[in-house]
Motif scaffolding. Structure first.
Motif, PDB file in Angstrom:
ATOM      1  N   TRP A   5       0.327  -1.892  -0.218  1.00  0.00           N
ATOM      2  CA  TRP A   5       0.044  -0.117   0.068  1.00  0.00           C
ATOM      3  C   TRP A   5       0.898   1.271  -0.024  1.00  0.00           C
ATOM      4  CZ3 TRP A   5      -4.258  -1.048   4.373  1.00  0.00           C
ATOM      5  CH2 TRP A   5      -5.278  -1.473   3.630  1.00  0.00           C
ATOM      6  N   SER A   6       0.434   1.950  -0.705  1.00  0.00           N
ATOM      7  CA  SER A   6       0.864   3.501  -1.039  1.00  0.00           C
ATOM      8  C   SER A   6       0.650   3.881   1.027  1.00  0.00           C
ATOM      9  CB  SER A   6       0.383   4.577  -1.276  1.00  0.00           C
ATOM     10  OG  SER A   6      -0.544   4.378  -1.531  1.00  0.00           O
ATOM     11  N   ASP A   7       2.059   4.859   1.288  1.00  0.00           N
ATOM     12  CA  ASP A   7       1.436   6.110   2.424  1.00  0.00           C
ATOM     13  C   ASP A   7      -0.228   6.299   2.731  1.00  0.00           C
ATOM     14  OD1 ASP A   7       3.937   4.982   2.676  1.00  0.00           O
ATOM     15  OD2 ASP A   7       5.289   7.031   2.289  1.00  0.00           O
ATOM     16  N   MET A   8      -0.083   6.715   1.458  1.00  0.00           N
ATOM     17  CA  MET A   8      -2.111   7.375   1.832  1.00  0.00           C
ATOM     18  C   MET A   8      -2.327   6.710   2.362  1.00  0.00           C
ATOM     19  SD  MET A   8      -3.696   9.067  -1.377  1.00  0.00           S
ATOM     20  CE  MET A   8      -3.965  11.170  -1.757  1.00  0.00           C
ATOM     21  N   VAL A   9      -2.536   5.275   1.410  1.00  0.00           N
ATOM     22  CA  VAL A   9      -3.420   4.408   1.917  1.00  0.00           C
ATOM     23  C   VAL A   9      -3.807   4.017   3.365  1.00  0.00           C
ATOM     24  CG1 VAL A   9      -4.185   2.230   2.091  1.00  0.00           C
ATOM     25  CG2 VAL A   9      -3.819   3.802  -0.552  1.00  0.00           C
ATOM     26  N   LYS A  10      -1.868   4.093   4.151  1.00  0.00           N
ATOM     27  CA  LYS A  10      -1.737   3.205   4.523  1.00  0.00           C
ATOM     28  C   LYS A  10      -2.273   4.156   6.047  1.00  0.00           C
ATOM     29  CE  LYS A  10       2.475   0.989   4.287  1.00  0.00           C
ATOM     30  NZ  LYS A  10       3.923   1.245   3.136  1.00  0.00           N
ATOM     31  N   ARG A  11      -2.052   5.792   5.230  1.00  0.00           N
ATOM     32  CA  ARG A  11      -2.973   6.840   6.638  1.00  0.00           C
ATOM     33  C   ARG A  11      -4.174   7.092   6.681  1.00  0.00           C
ATOM     34  NH1 ARG A  11       0.098  10.532   3.559  1.00  0.00           N
ATOM     35  NH2 ARG A  11      -1.287  11.350   2.136  1.00  0.00           N
ATOM     36  N   ALA A 118      -8.388  14.386   6.059  1.00  0.00           N
ATOM     37  CA  ALA A 118      -7.950  15.517   6.861  1.00  0.00           C
ATOM     38  C   ALA A 118      -6.031  14.646   6.364  1.00  0.00           C
ATOM     39  CB  ALA A 118      -7.478  16.006   8.392  1.00  0.00           C
ATOM     40  N   ALA A 119      -6.664  13.163   7.425  1.00  0.00           N
ATOM     41  CA  ALA A 119      -5.533  11.807   7.134  1.00  0.00           C
ATOM     42  C   ALA A 119      -5.456  11.958   5.544  1.00  0.00           C
ATOM     43  CB  ALA A 119      -6.306  11.047   8.170  1.00  0.00           C
ATOM     44  N   LEU A 120      -6.298  11.590   4.988  1.00  0.00           N
ATOM     45  CA  LEU A 120      -5.507  11.583   3.744  1.00  0.00           C
ATOM     46  C   LEU A 120      -4.416  12.595   2.886  1.00  0.00           C
ATOM     47  CD1 LEU A 120      -6.850   9.819   1.205  1.00  0.00           C
ATOM     48  CD2 LEU A 120      -8.690  11.115   0.545  1.00  0.00           C
ATOM     49  N   PHE A 121      -5.268  13.222   3.418  1.00  0.00           N
ATOM     50  CA  PHE A 121      -4.491  14.797   2.580  1.00  0.00           C
ATOM     51  C   PHE A 121      -3.633  15.002   2.898  1.00  0.00           C
ATOM     52  CE2 PHE A 121      -8.659  15.433   0.579  1.00  0.00           C
ATOM     53  CZ  PHE A 121      -8.842  14.770  -0.852  1.00  0.00           C
ATOM     54  N   ASN A 122      -3.207  14.373   4.642  1.00  0.00           N
ATOM     55  CA  ASN A 122      -2.364  14.740   5.152  1.00  0.00           C
ATOM     56  C   ASN A 122      -2.147  16.281   6.276  1.00  0.00           C
ATOM     57  OD1 ASN A 122       0.250  13.708   6.939  1.00  0.00           O
ATOM     58  ND2 ASN A 122       1.718  14.081   4.874  1.00  0.00           N
ATOM     59  N   ILE A 123      -3.512  16.613   6.575  1.00  0.00           N
ATOM     60  CA  ILE A 123      -3.128  18.194   7.091  1.00  0.00           C
ATOM     61  C   ILE A 123      -3.635  17.880   8.302  1.00  0.00           C
ATOM     62  CG2 ILE A 123      -5.278  20.182   6.763  1.00  0.00           C
ATOM     63  CD1 ILE A 123      -4.105  19.987   4.097  1.00  0.00           C
ATOM     64  N   SER A 124      -2.424  18.735   9.283  1.00  0.00           N
ATOM     65  CA  SER A 124      -3.088  18.051  10.768  1.00  0.00           C
ATOM     66  C   SER A 124      -3.608  19.386  11.492  1.00  0.00           C
ATOM     67  CB  SER A 124      -1.394  18.541  11.472  1.00  0.00           C
ATOM     68  OG  SER A 124      -1.327  19.750  11.333  1.00  0.00           O
ATOM     69  N   TYR A 125      -4.117  18.677  12.719  1.00  0.00           N
ATOM     70  CA  TYR A 125      -5.591  19.632  12.825  1.00  0.00           C
ATOM     71  C   TYR A 125      -5.962  20.089  14.172  1.00  0.00           C
ATOM     72  CZ  TYR A 125      -7.637  14.809  13.285  1.00  0.00           C
ATOM     73  OH  TYR A 125      -7.952  14.402  13.212  1.00  0.00           O
ATOM     74  N   ASP A 126      -6.658  20.767  14.780  1.00  0.00           N
ATOM     75  CA  ASP A 126      -6.696  21.145  16.339  1.00  0.00           C
ATOM     76  C   ASP A 126      -8.811  21.802  16.187  1.00  0.00           C
ATOM     77  OD1 ASP A 126      -4.624  21.613  16.778  1.00  0.00           O
ATOM     78  OD2 ASP A 126      -4.346  23.108  16.259  1.00  0.00           O
TER      79      ASP A 126
END
Ligand SMILES: Cc1ncc(COP(=O)(O)O)c(C=O)c1O
Length: 361
Positions: A5-11, A118-126
């Motif tokens: 799996w790609s890193d994207m799928v893994k996260r 957010a997880a898919l596009f690697n965006i951090s959030y509060d």
């Protein structure tokens, strides 16, 4: 997890949609669908499209629907972007306007697709906790590094933030994008569209799934500055030029053009919602003030998870969210009067059984 799996799928942490059931015997009050059919004009438009045009690709730039929506909302057509359901518009917006390394903010209790994107596009959030009465903590949304997103009315609470509050959030976030997800705005709250004249950092996202009974055709749209719409088009055209099929485009135009039908069905749902609120309260439930087509309800004695299960046993689906902040609440979509009558008959039996049982101890 597979090593290929790609890193994207893994996260990824995929969103879990409300349960789907088939069969007339079920009363489905779990995904905020509209209990009424779409406008009769939609069926005529679909028939026309089916007989003449299905062999051809749809327009990649759906001008007619954009013009129709622009007229409806009194904006220019190049301020409108159309996508395959507002979920797709939201996903494109995360890609277009939020960046890894710059945390965005949104309410802790909100539409559960936001953390997924957010997880898919690697965006951090509060996340910002709601206040004790479940309203948004407006001031906590004033400062963001990477942008803000929230539904108004909020989901699953149904509570709307008045326009002045939305304006303050947009104005305090100059230089960052504020996305207001107005999926439920037609059920009687104020739209932020008038703010677009003064703010170029505001994007409003709408859907035809709820108030226009078109969940099955997948039509969502965004309204914002022409530059924002251009950004969304750049993403869409790097992904799939034809996200909206011909049937959806024809149905969307026909639906918007039937203003009377739209007004009548919205009024019917609001009326049923207000009656339902009173009945819930008479059964001992706490009910949040809803500006949407659902009610968020809590019973002080009956655990929500248990009630959800017992209703399901009686072939009624409502939504239970197991996060700590909401696990004692149920979200109930407003159905037709007949569906609500059947729902309350069953609910009445369950509440009586539960209160009899607990008073026996
Ligand atoms: C707040 C919110 N935004 C967006 C959506 C997605 O709607 P659509 O059917 O247009 O993808 C939903 C659907 O439940 C929602 O509750």
């Amino acid at each position: 997890m597979n090593a290929l799996w790609s890193d994207m799928v893994k996260r990824t942490e995929p969103y879990t949609p409300g349960e789907h059931v088939n069969g007339e015997e079920w009363i489905k009050l779990n995904t905020n669908e509209n209990p009424y059919p779409p406008s009769p004009r939609v069926f005529e438009a679909l028939q026309q499209e089916l007989t003449s045009n299905l062999r051809k690709y749809p327009e990649s730039d759906p001008k007619e629907l954009r013009n129709t929506l622009a007229e409806l909302h009194q904006v220019s057509a190049d301020q409108v972007f159309i996508g395959n359901g507002s979920d797709e518009v939201l996903a494109f917006s995360f890609m277009a306007f939020f960046s890894p390394g710059k945390p965005i903010v949104y309410p802790a209790v909100t539409y559960s697709f936001y953390p997924t994107y957010a997880a898919l596009f690697n965006i951090s959030y509060d996340t910002i906790p709601l206040q004790e009465d479940f309203t948004l903590d407006e001031k906590a949304l004033y400062k963001s590094e990477g942008g803000v997103i929230f539904p108004n009315p909020n989901a699953p609470t149904g509570i709307a933030l008045p326009l002045a509050g939305v304006e303050r959030i947009v104005s305090e976030n100059q230089g960052r994008i504020v996305i207001v997800d107005e999926a439920y705005v037609d059920f009687c709250s104020e739209t932020a569209i008038p703010l677009l004249e003064r703010f170029d950092n505001l994007l409003i996202i709408r859907t035809m799934s709820k108030s226009r009974s078109l969940a099955g055709l997948r039509i969502g749209y965004a309204i914002g500055s022409t530059e924002m719409i251009e950004a969304l088009n750049r993403i869409k055209n790097s992904f799939n030029s034809y996200t909206i099929d011909r049937l959806a485009l024809a149905a969307g135009v026909a639906s918007v053009n039937d203003k009377d039908y739209f007004g009548d069905t919205i009024q019917a749902i609001i009326q049923t919602r207000e009656q339902a609120k009173k009945i819930f309260e008479s059964l001992g439930f706490t009910v949040l003030p809803s500006a949407a087509n659902f009610l968020f309800v809590h019973h002080p004695e009956i655990p929500a998870k248990q009630l959800h299960k017992s209703l399901k046993y009686k072939q009624i689906l409502v939504r239970h969210f197991s996060k700590p902040e909401t696990e004692e609440w149920l979200r109930v979509t407003i159905g037709s009067d007949d569906e609500m009558k059947q729902f309350f008959e069953k609910l009445f039996e369950l509440v009586r059984m539960w209160t009899d049982k607990s008073s026996a101890y």
